[in-house]
Structures are given as structure tokens and as C-alpha cells.
Design an enzyme around this catalytic site. Sequence first.
Site, PDB file in Angstrom:
ATOM      1  N   HIS A  84       0.850  -1.196   0.000  1.00 44.46           N
ATOM      2  CA  HIS A  84       0.000   0.000   0.000  1.00 44.46           C
ATOM      3  C   HIS A  84       0.889   1.250   0.000  1.00 44.46           C
ATOM      4  CE1 HIS A  84      -3.865  -2.015   1.806  1.00 44.46           C
ATOM      5  NE2 HIS A  84      -3.393  -2.646   0.742  1.00 44.46           N
TER       6      HIS A  84
ATOM      7  N   GLU B  53       0.926   3.918   1.738  1.00 38.80           N
ATOM      8  CA  GLU B  53       1.392   4.414   3.036  1.00 38.80           C
ATOM      9  C   GLU B  53       2.586   3.607   3.539  1.00 38.80           C
ATOM     10  OE1 GLU B  53      -1.706   3.520   2.097  1.00 38.80           O
ATOM     11  OE2 GLU B  53      -3.203   4.280   3.492  1.00 38.80           O
TER      12      GLU B  53
ATOM     13  N   CYS C  18      -6.108   1.949   5.666  1.00 39.66           N
ATOM     14  CA  CYS C  18      -6.737   0.707   6.113  1.00 39.66           C
ATOM     15  C   CYS C  18      -6.159   0.320   7.482  1.00 39.66           C
ATOM     16  CB  CYS C  18      -6.479  -0.404   5.099  1.00 39.66           C
ATOM     17  SG  CYS C  18      -4.761  -0.967   5.081  1.00 39.66           S
TER      18      CYS C  18
ATOM     19  N   CYS D  86      -2.270  -0.138   7.415  1.00 35.98           N
ATOM     20  CA  CYS D  86      -1.518   1.111   7.294  1.00 35.98           C
ATOM     21  C   CYS D  86      -1.662   1.972   8.544  1.00 35.98           C
ATOM     22  CB  CYS D  86      -1.952   1.868   6.043  1.00 35.98           C
ATOM     23  SG  CYS D  86      -1.493   0.992   4.537  1.00 35.98           S
TER      24      CYS D  86
END
Length: 143
Positions: free
Chosen positions: A47, A49, A77, A80
Site C-alpha cells: 500500500h 502508506e 486501512c 496502514c
Amino acid sequence: MDRALELGIEAGARGDVPVGAVVLDEAGRVVGEGANRREADADPTAHAEVLALRAAAAATGQWRLEGCTLVVTLEPCTMCAGALVLARVDRLVFGAWDAKAGATGSVRDVVRDSRLNHRVEVVPGVREAECSGVLEEFFRDRR
Ligand SMILES: [Zn+2]
């Protein structure tokens, strides 16, 4: 947020959900960048992040990112949000809310859980319309 949006759009162009993130240090300099690479790398944890936090940690030579701000186009999410706590990031700025999987204020709130040893200041909804527009366009084009 300009740079995060740019990174997100680049991710979308190669078939990943368009999410981009940058980490800024105390002085406001960009010390890490990331874009969603889940499809590109066949990596469920790639992801934006997480990649931006890793880049920032590599650039600064430390895993503690105290004083730093992470800016991301979509609400993080659970994974993260957990990574933000682990990295001791001071502040999170995000664009679009994620009503299905958001873990920093919508579905749950991992970064302000009083049971954890670190809490993150959250600035939600920054340039929300633009950020959610990029996501909506991506999913519309894929249908
Ligand atoms: Zn995530």
C-alpha cells in the site's frame, strides 16, 4: 497533497488502485513517497502508506518517524493505520474517506486507540473531492 495525488494517478495508470502517499519531516520536506503497488508487485502489503513509510525510514536512517506527517489520498486501512502507530508518526492528513475499510475514523480508529502506546493526530478530508474523484474515475473506467 499535490504530490500524493500525482503518485496516485501514476499508480492508476499502471492498473493499481490510485492511492498515493508522501511523508514530510518537521520542516515540511518530503522524505518518503509511495504509491499503491499491490498489482505491480503482486504484494498484498504494498500500500502507498507502507511504501512511503519505508522510504522515509530508509532516507532518514531510522524507523521512528517522530515529527513527521504522512499525507495520503485515501483514508488508511487497518494495516496502514497500524504502521503509522508503529512508525510513531505525529500527524496523518488524508483526502477521501473510506467507508468500507477506513481505520482512522470511519470503520474503526486504530491511530487514536487509547490502548496503544502512540496516537496520531488526524486531519481528514483534505481536498476530499479531488481525491475521491480520482478513485471514482478509476473504478468507473474499469467497469
Ligand atoms: Zn493500507
